[in-house]
Scaffold this motif. Structure first.
Motif, PDB file in Angstrom:
ATOM      1  N   GLY A 118     -48.565  36.639 -25.426  1.00  0.00           N
ATOM      2  CA  GLY A 118     -48.838  37.963 -26.622  1.00  0.00           C
ATOM      3  C   GLY A 118     -47.521  39.359 -25.991  1.00  0.00           C
ATOM      4  N   PRO A 119     -47.204  39.798 -24.793  1.00  0.00           N
ATOM      5  CA  PRO A 119     -46.700  40.698 -24.665  1.00  0.00           C
ATOM      6  C   PRO A 119     -44.698  39.887 -25.078  1.00  0.00           C
ATOM      7  N   HIS A 120     -44.329  39.094 -24.588  1.00  0.00           N
ATOM      8  CA  HIS A 120     -43.005  39.109 -25.455  1.00  0.00           C
ATOM      9  C   HIS A 120     -42.721  39.234 -26.653  1.00  0.00           C
ATOM     10  N   LEU A 121     -44.154  37.855 -27.696  1.00  0.00           N
ATOM     11  CA  LEU A 121     -43.724  38.493 -28.954  1.00  0.00           C
ATOM     12  C   LEU A 121     -43.824  39.697 -29.714  1.00  0.00           C
ATOM     13  N   GLU A 122     -44.448  40.471 -29.365  1.00  0.00           N
ATOM     14  CA  GLU A 122     -45.210  42.333 -29.051  1.00  0.00           C
ATOM     15  C   GLU A 122     -44.347  43.005 -29.271  1.00  0.00           C
ATOM     16  N   HIS A 123     -43.241  42.247 -28.227  1.00  0.00           N
ATOM     17  CA  HIS A 123     -42.044  43.454 -28.057  1.00  0.00           C
ATOM     18  C   HIS A 123     -41.054  43.394 -29.224  1.00  0.00           C
ATOM     19  N   ILE A 124     -40.951  42.014 -29.472  1.00  0.00           N
ATOM     20  CA  ILE A 124     -40.035  41.394 -30.589  1.00  0.00           C
ATOM     21  C   ILE A 124     -40.177  42.065 -31.875  1.00  0.00           C
ATOM     22  N   GLU A 125     -41.889  41.962 -32.271  1.00  0.00           N
ATOM     23  CA  GLU A 125     -42.476  42.822 -33.298  1.00  0.00           C
ATOM     24  C   GLU A 125     -42.292  44.165 -33.441  1.00  0.00           C
ATOM     25  N   ASN A 126     -42.199  44.820 -32.332  1.00  0.00           N
ATOM     26  CA  ASN A 126     -41.515  46.508 -31.836  1.00  0.00           C
ATOM     27  C   ASN A 126     -40.781  46.621 -32.406  1.00  0.00           C
ATOM     28  N   GLU A 127     -39.419  45.456 -32.025  1.00  0.00           N
ATOM     29  CA  GLU A 127     -38.450  46.300 -32.814  1.00  0.00           C
ATOM     30  C   GLU A 127     -37.997  45.882 -33.656  1.00  0.00           C
ATOM     31  N   GLU A 128     -38.382  44.878 -34.835  1.00  0.00           N
ATOM     32  CA  GLU A 128     -37.949  44.425 -35.783  1.00  0.00           C
ATOM     33  C   GLU A 128     -38.953  45.712 -36.833  1.00  0.00           C
ATOM     34  N   ILE A 129     -39.813  45.946 -36.179  1.00  0.00           N
ATOM     35  CA  ILE A 129     -40.245  47.224 -36.935  1.00  0.00           C
ATOM     36  C   ILE A 129     -39.663  47.951 -37.232  1.00  0.00           C
ATOM     37  N   ALA A 130     -39.072  48.277 -35.862  1.00  0.00           N
ATOM     38  CA  ALA A 130     -38.429  49.755 -35.891  1.00  0.00           C
ATOM     39  C   ALA A 130     -36.975  49.299 -36.677  1.00  0.00           C
ATOM     40  N   ALA A 131     -36.810  48.721 -37.010  1.00  0.00           N
ATOM     41  CA  ALA A 131     -35.312  48.263 -37.817  1.00  0.00           C
ATOM     42  C   ALA A 131     -35.736  48.732 -39.126  1.00  0.00           C
ATOM     43  N   LEU A 132     -36.732  48.584 -39.444  1.00  0.00           N
ATOM     44  CA  LEU A 132     -37.728  48.773 -40.983  1.00  0.00           C
ATOM     45  C   LEU A 132     -37.889  50.521 -41.127  1.00  0.00           C
ATOM     46  N   THR A 133     -38.721  50.353 -39.925  1.00  0.00           N
ATOM     47  CA  THR A 133     -39.074  52.071 -40.464  1.00  0.00           C
ATOM     48  C   THR A 133     -37.797  53.359 -38.867  1.00  0.00           C
ATOM     49  N   GLY A 134     -36.680  52.911 -38.404  1.00  0.00           N
ATOM     50  CA  GLY A 134     -36.410  53.663 -37.539  1.00  0.00           C
ATOM     51  C   GLY A 134     -36.832  54.435 -36.703  1.00  0.00           C
ATOM     52  N   ARG A 135     -38.182  53.589 -36.392  1.00  0.00           N
ATOM     53  CA  ARG A 135     -39.057  54.257 -35.374  1.00  0.00           C
ATOM     54  C   ARG A 135     -39.857  53.379 -34.398  1.00  0.00           C
ATOM     55  N   VAL A 136     -38.694  53.506 -33.151  1.00  0.00           N
ATOM     56  CA  VAL A 136     -39.719  52.140 -31.849  1.00  0.00           C
ATOM     57  C   VAL A 136     -41.215  52.883 -31.447  1.00  0.00           C
ATOM     58  N   PRO A 137     -42.215  52.161 -32.367  1.00  0.00           N
ATOM     59  CA  PRO A 137     -43.698  52.196 -32.051  1.00  0.00           C
ATOM     60  C   PRO A 137     -43.937  51.453 -30.684  1.00  0.00           C
ATOM     61  N   SER A 138     -44.583  53.000 -30.214  1.00  0.00           N
ATOM     62  CA  SER A 138     -45.485  53.142 -28.739  1.00  0.00           C
ATOM     63  C   SER A 138     -46.163  51.941 -28.415  1.00  0.00           C
ATOM     64  N   SER A 139     -47.078  50.832 -29.597  1.00  0.00           N
ATOM     65  CA  SER A 139     -47.384  49.762 -29.721  1.00  0.00           C
ATOM     66  C   SER A 139     -47.414  49.415 -31.073  1.00  0.00           C
ATOM     67  N   LEU A 140     -48.134  47.983 -30.872  1.00  0.00           N
ATOM     68  CA  LEU A 140     -47.760  47.120 -31.936  1.00  0.00           C
ATOM     69  C   LEU A 140     -48.943  47.748 -32.994  1.00  0.00           C
ATOM     70  N   ALA A 141     -49.983  48.166 -32.663  1.00  0.00           N
ATOM     71  CA  ALA A 141     -50.720  48.586 -33.576  1.00  0.00           C
ATOM     72  C   ALA A 141     -50.028  49.839 -34.572  1.00  0.00           C
ATOM     73  N   ASP A 142     -49.397  50.638 -33.461  1.00  0.00           N
ATOM     74  CA  ASP A 142     -49.038  51.757 -34.150  1.00  0.00           C
ATOM     75  C   ASP A 142     -48.089  51.447 -34.987  1.00  0.00           C
ATOM     76  N   GLY A 143     -47.103  50.720 -34.995  1.00  0.00           N
ATOM     77  CA  GLY A 143     -45.914  49.941 -35.303  1.00  0.00           C
ATOM     78  C   GLY A 143     -46.622  49.405 -37.117  1.00  0.00           C
ATOM     79  N   LEU A 144     -47.237  48.568 -37.042  1.00  0.00           N
ATOM     80  CA  LEU A 144     -48.359  47.885 -38.518  1.00  0.00           C
ATOM     81  C   LEU A 144     -48.469  49.002 -39.362  1.00  0.00           C
ATOM     82  N   MET A 145     -49.424  50.478 -38.369  1.00  0.00           N
ATOM     83  CA  MET A 145     -49.256  51.134 -38.954  1.00  0.00           C
ATOM     84  C   MET A 145     -49.273  51.819 -39.932  1.00  0.00           C
ATOM     85  N   GLU A 146     -47.867  52.132 -39.121  1.00  0.00           N
ATOM     86  CA  GLU A 146     -46.858  52.861 -40.048  1.00  0.00           C
ATOM     87  C   GLU A 146     -45.950  52.525 -40.716  1.00  0.00           C
TER      88      GLU A 146
END
Length: 452
Positions: free
Chosen positions: A377-405
């Motif tokens: 889980g922790p490793h995959l969450e790190h990957i998800e946060n990086e890939e979400i940041a590439a789309l939104t332009g902001r590194v999320p504080s958590s995966l839940a926050d990133g998915l919401m954004e």
């Protein structure tokens, strides 16, 4: 003699079954399936045996579609029209329960020999062409709306299932897919007819190379016949039954028998639509965590269907997807692993009842999933946060926050090109499928068959 059987059926159910069958209950077993059903035998005074299949709604009054009452009405109408469906032997309005004729046959077409698969599919296509030839006005199904436009056909069931989310699930895949469905409605509509709405392998029984009964009509509705062809794609995805040639010959044969032109673009659209209906329904079910539900199976369907939804949209859009690299699982001794091992190695051998053993095995799989999430889980969450940041332009504080954004950006059209958003959603779906591998392996290696 119903008191001899262990069950949790509502009060009065077994008395009604015995009375409807004209004898005493001599078999009462919970059927292993996603939707509650029971196998019932009633032995009569002359020693003849009535063999039934019990469906029931524990909640609701059956006033709408997608209910057991709706299903019983549809099957009654179709039996009168000469379609191969189980007869409704008795209906109880107070209990919202139907006794279906138990038809001989098996449902696992994917395990049949290729020659039998071909023969059964030929007979099934005859039945489907017959279904789609029926005049909606002659079926006495006045409780069902009849759409008149392509948009009404495409979106009626989507409008129904979207209510299931009801604020419980916020997920960028669901938002993207629902927008796609609403933006890509087929322009062409040849006719409106009665659909099974969830048709194909595993939703019909077969015996000796022929269909013995088409079952599971709770999703029946009026719509575009191409929807049922899209449904065949999704059901055959889970029960592969065309080893080499794919579904192209099946669809061409359908066109010959029905006289309805097969529009493969519409079929591709409805293949997506069926998967979207599935993931939306499954999202709510899996969030509730109802112990009465088949939770392991529902999780398997959810994550496989999420990945398949992405693949089906990509195929319809002409987009190539990129399967991500998947990390190794860290193996450490955990309490979840102990639970799974104890259940499978020590408890399962002592359980004789098929349904109880099925529940136990799936509970062990869920424990394995929790074990896997601890390591991955922790490793995959790190990957998800990086890939979400590439789309939104902001590194999320958590995966839940990133998915919401990301979800909000998709809603506003600010997440970037659709192709890039879909590629990310597909990578995330592959990772979720990998994370839930113990239950996903109930249906390993599922891929689409060719449709042309």
């Amino acid at each position: 003699m119903a008191e001899e059987f262990t069950h949790d059926l509502p009060d009065g159910m077994t008395d009604w079954i015995a009375e409807a069958g004209g004898g005493r209950i001599t078999r009462l077993e919970r059927h292993i399936a996603r939707r509650e059903a029971w196998v019932v035998d009633v032995t009569r005074p002359d020693d003849s045996v009535g063999e039934y299949f019990l469906r029931l709604d524990r909640e609701g009054d059956g006033s709408g579609t997608h209910s057991v009452k709706h299903e019983a009405k549809v099957q009654t109408a179709l039996a009168e029209a000469g379609l191969k469906v189980p007869a409704i032997c008795a209906w109880n309005e107070g209990l919202q329960a139907a006794l279906h004729e138990r038809v001989p046959g098996r449902a696992d077409l994917d395990n049949a020999e290729p020659a039998e698969q071909a023969a059964v599919l030929e007979d099934f296509v005859h039945q489907l062409a017959h279904l789609h030839s029926l005049d909606p006005a002659a079926l006495s199904l006045d409780h069902m709306p009849v759409p008149t436009t392509s948009a009404e056909c495409a979106l009626g069931e989507i409008d129904f299932v979207e209510k299931f989310l009801d604020g419980m699930v916020t997920d960028p895949l669901y938002t993207f897919a629902l927008q796609w469905i609403r933006n890509q409605v087929p322009e062409h509509l040849d006719r409106v007819c009665l659909l099974q709405g969830d048709t194909g392998p595993a939703n019909f029984l077969f015996e000796d190379g022929r269909v013995s009964a088409i079952v599971d009509w709770e999703w029946a509705h009026f719509g575009d016949p191409m929807e049922d062809l899209g449904n065949i794609c999704t059901r055959e995805f889970f029960a592969p039954s065309t080893p080499d040639e794919g579904l192209g010959p099946v669809f061409r044969r359908y066109g010959e028998l029905s006289g309805i032109p097969v529009d493969l673009d519409s079929v591709r659209y409805y293949r997506v639509q069926q998967f979207v209906r599935s993931i939306v329904s499954l999202a709510r079910i899996t969030e509730i965590n109802d112990p009465q539900m088949p939770n392991a199976m529902n999780r398997a369907y959810r994550y496989i269907c999420e990945r398949a939804t992405c693949e089906a949209m990509a195929d319809a859009m002409g987009i190539e997807l990129e399967r991500p690299e998947l990390p190794e699982v860290e193996t450490t001794a955990t309490l979840e692993g102990v639970i799974a091992t104890n259940l499978m190695d020590e408890v399962r051998p002592a359980v004789a009842d098929d349904f109880a053993r099925h529940r136990l095995e799936h509970a062990a799989l869920l424990a394995e999933c929790l074990d896997r999430q601890r390591g991955l889980g922790p490793h995959l969450e790190h990957i998800e946060n990086e890939e979400i940041a590439a789309l939104t332009g902001r590194v999320p504080s958590s995966l839940a926050d990133g998915l919401m954004e990301l979800d909000g950006a998709i809603r506003e059209g600010d997440a970037g090109p659709d192709a890039e958003v879909l590629r990310y959603l597909a990578r995330r779906a592959w990772r979720l499928e990998y994370l839930w591998k113990p239950v996903v392996d109930l249906f390993p290696g599922r891929t689409f068959s060719r449709i042309d």
